[in-house]
Design a protein around this motif. Structure first.
Motif, PDB file in Angstrom:
ATOM      1  N   VAL A  58     -23.941   4.436  43.821  1.00  0.00           N
ATOM      2  CA  VAL A  58     -24.362   5.494  42.892  1.00  0.00           C
ATOM      3  C   VAL A  58     -23.297   5.733  41.830  1.00  0.00           C
ATOM      4  O   VAL A  58     -23.598   5.839  40.630  1.00  0.00           O
ATOM      5  CB  VAL A  58     -24.659   6.801  43.656  1.00  0.00           C
ATOM      6  CG1 VAL A  58     -24.873   7.961  42.679  1.00  0.00           C
ATOM      7  CG2 VAL A  58     -25.886   6.632  44.542  1.00  0.00           C
TER       8      VAL A  58
ATOM      9  N   GLU B  11     -19.576  13.396  41.013  1.00  0.00           N
ATOM     10  CA  GLU B  11     -20.239  13.401  39.718  1.00  0.00           C
ATOM     11  C   GLU B  11     -19.455  14.172  38.658  1.00  0.00           C
ATOM     12  O   GLU B  11     -19.607  13.929  37.461  1.00  0.00           O
ATOM     13  CB  GLU B  11     -21.646  14.014  39.839  1.00  0.00           C
ATOM     14  CG  GLU B  11     -22.529  13.367  40.872  1.00  0.00           C
ATOM     15  CD  GLU B  11     -22.238  13.854  42.292  1.00  0.00           C
ATOM     16  OE1 GLU B  11     -22.744  13.230  43.234  1.00  0.00           O
ATOM     17  OE2 GLU B  11     -21.508  14.845  42.450  1.00  0.00           O
TER      18      GLU B  11
ATOM     19  N   VAL C  49     -22.717   5.834  48.243  1.00  0.00           N
ATOM     20  CA  VAL C  49     -22.026   6.619  47.220  1.00  0.00           C
ATOM     21  C   VAL C  49     -21.333   5.697  46.219  1.00  0.00           C
ATOM     22  O   VAL C  49     -21.335   5.953  45.003  1.00  0.00           O
ATOM     23  CB  VAL C  49     -21.011   7.573  47.873  1.00  0.00           C
ATOM     24  CG1 VAL C  49     -20.130   8.234  46.817  1.00  0.00           C
ATOM     25  CG2 VAL C  49     -21.736   8.638  48.674  1.00  0.00           C
TER      26      VAL C  49
ATOM     27  N   TRP D  77     -28.946  11.819  42.737  1.00  0.00           N
ATOM     28  CA  TRP D  77     -28.646  10.388  42.894  1.00  0.00           C
ATOM     29  C   TRP D  77     -29.867   9.531  42.570  1.00  0.00           C
ATOM     30  O   TRP D  77     -29.744   8.449  41.999  1.00  0.00           O
ATOM     31  CB  TRP D  77     -28.175  10.104  44.315  1.00  0.00           C
ATOM     32  CG  TRP D  77     -26.817  10.661  44.623  1.00  0.00           C
ATOM     33  CD1 TRP D  77     -25.970  11.299  43.759  1.00  0.00           C
ATOM     34  CD2 TRP D  77     -26.146  10.629  45.881  1.00  0.00           C
ATOM     35  NE1 TRP D  77     -24.822  11.667  44.397  1.00  0.00           N
ATOM     36  CE2 TRP D  77     -24.897  11.263  45.706  1.00  0.00           C
ATOM     37  CE3 TRP D  77     -26.474  10.136  47.143  1.00  0.00           C
ATOM     38  CZ2 TRP D  77     -23.980  11.414  46.756  1.00  0.00           C
ATOM     39  CZ3 TRP D  77     -25.563  10.278  48.194  1.00  0.00           C
ATOM     40  CH2 TRP D  77     -24.323  10.910  47.980  1.00  0.00           C
TER      41      TRP D  77
END
Length: 472
Positions: free
Chosen positions: A74, A231, A71, A387
């Motif tokens: 990303v 996000e 994560v 992702w």
């Protein structure tokens, strides 16, 4: 229309600041920081992590650490692209810039679908808590009330959304900090009425890997989806006072704090409570831990926190869905009516996103074994698809930005391109693990089918519009 000219037009439309025809810039840095920090802290952590602990045992700490690294990679990639080109369409705009309109269409509408279904799921969870406090009241009435409140909040100025999220996130963050503080005191044996547990719960009852690699895999899959929600901060950044500086700071500060909250929480829970305790799943791991320590009224206190987490997620997901839909329409990838803004707010998109979410709730009552289960399976792996688009887009756009506007690289991906490829390999590995597990294989198939349908529609639209442009 070429790939290099389309994005510039999309960005101008997407980030227009005119009060009558574009998004406003009403979010402050404190809003962005809390959206980044609190947006990911939801029911997946407070409640859903219990199933991961039951499957993986103490190794859930390792599962959250592995997925946490993915994560972070990303978000670093997304932060790099969003700081260079802030847009309320976020990764959808970046995918369009990198790969073409079909990619922006696919990533954007898939994420919109995910958020709308999630709104319904969170509404159901929040209503379940309310009916526990007020027996005899219908769940659908509570869901309807929550929908009206948060739809109204999002129809108003964006600063109202920011204020709601700021205080919601502050409460969630405060609750976790307090939980971690109490947990650490209990672990070292200085909390009144408790003894230091030592490593008994970590190494006893089957050891650190009580269910072997299979249990670790289940825990890994659960932890990956619990991280979804970060996000939103890059979507919100386009409506902040200083988009570039705002997203850069929010991404930098949020990643390591969230890692501490998630991994730290899991470490405290499995150290203090036997992983096989049924209360971890039935009550939720946080409530089970505080009950185990004998702290009075903790169950109801944590129920309040979980309720706030669910309501916060509803609020953030309606916001994110409406902005994503508005951005797609601005780039001619959706019904034109959805893109209209009033007072800097895409109100038609807010209404449609809210209605779709409430429709998911009605499906849970009318067809819980068919239509609703289909919805759940369809969104099962969408976050991984998003992702993947982020990683591939960053590979393309980083090189382009270095050539054309290197000064825009305010946030840079670490060890590029090596770590980008590591992240892609990690996602491919998770897809493979999902295909191996019977419970997640169906989700992978349905999500794959939805992605292929959206990609096909997006590709056809791209071809049709490209041909129309050539003829014109």
């Amino acid at each position: 229309m070429s790939r290099t000219t389309a994005p510039a037009q999309a960005d101008r439309k997407d980030d227009a600041a005119a009060p009558a025809g574009g998004l406003s810039h009403g979010l402050k840095q404190r809003h962005l920081s809390m959206i980044a920090l609190g947006g990911v802290i939801g029911a997946g952590l407070f409640v859903g992590s219990g199933a991961g602990i039951a499957a993986a045992g103490p190794s859930i700490v390792l599962a959250y650490a592995i997925s946490g690294v993915l994560v972070m990679l990303v978000m670093r990639m997304l932060g790099e692209m969003s700081a260079a080109n802030p847009a309320s369409g976020s990764f959808s705009v970046h995918a369009e810039r990198a790969l073409g309109p079909w990619a922006g269409f696919t990533a954007g509408w898939a994420f919109w679908f995910l958020l709308c279904v999630a709104v319904g799921l969170e509404g159901i969870g929040a209503a379940g808590i309310m009916t526990g406090w007020f027996p005899g009241t219908p769940e659908w009435a509570w869901v309807a009330l929550f929908m009206v409140v948060f739809c109204g909040t999002n129809l108003a100025a964006v600063k109202n959304f920011g204020e709601f999220e700021f205080w919601f996130a502050a409460l969630k963050v405060g609750a976790i900090v307090l939980f971690l503080g109490i947990g650490v005191l209990a672990i070292v044996g200085v909390l009144p009425g408790t003894d230091a547990p030592g490593a008994g719960n970590l190494t006893g009852d089957g050891g650190f890997f009580p269910n072997g690699s299979e249990g670790l895999i289940v825990g890994l899959l659960a932890s990956v989806f619990a991280y979804g929600g970060l996000e939103t901060v890059t979507i919100a950044a386009a409506e902040s006072e200083h988009p570039v500086q705002g997203v850069a700071k929010a991404v930098r500060t949020a990643m390591w704090r969230i890692a501490i909250f998630y991994i730290g929480s899991m470490a405290v829970i499995v150290t203090l409570v036997p992983w096989g305790d049924k209360a971890v799943v039935e009550k939720g791991p946080y409530v089970a831990t505080l009950d185990h320590l004998g702290i009075p009224a903790t169950g109801q206190i944590m129920n309040v926190v979980v309720l706030v987490a669910l309501l916060s997620a509803m609020n953030a997901n309606i916001y994110g869905a409406s902005r994503m839909a508005g951005s797609l329409v601005a780039r001619r990838q959706g019904p034109k009516a959805l893109g209209r803004t009033y007072g800097g707010v895409p109100r038609p998109a807010v209404l449609v996103s809210s209605v779709f979410g409430f429709g998911c709730v009605l499906l849970s009552y009318w067809s819980p074994d068919k239509a609703f289960i289909w919805l759940l399976n369809t969104i099962g792996a969408i976050i991984l698809v998003v992702w993947f688009f982020i990683a591939v887009s960053q590979l393309v756009l980083r090189r382009r930005t270095e050539r054309e506007a290197p000064e825009k690289l305010v946030v840079k991906m670490w060890a590029f391109p090596a770590l980008t490829w590591v992240a892609i390999a990690g996602m491919a590995g998770i897809f493979f693990l999902m295909a191996r597990e019977e419970g997640t294989r169906v989700q992978l198939y349905w999500t794959g089918a939805l992605t292929l349908v959206l990609a096909a529609v997006g590709f056809v639209l791209q071809k049709v519009r490209g041909k129309a442009s050539e003829e014109a």
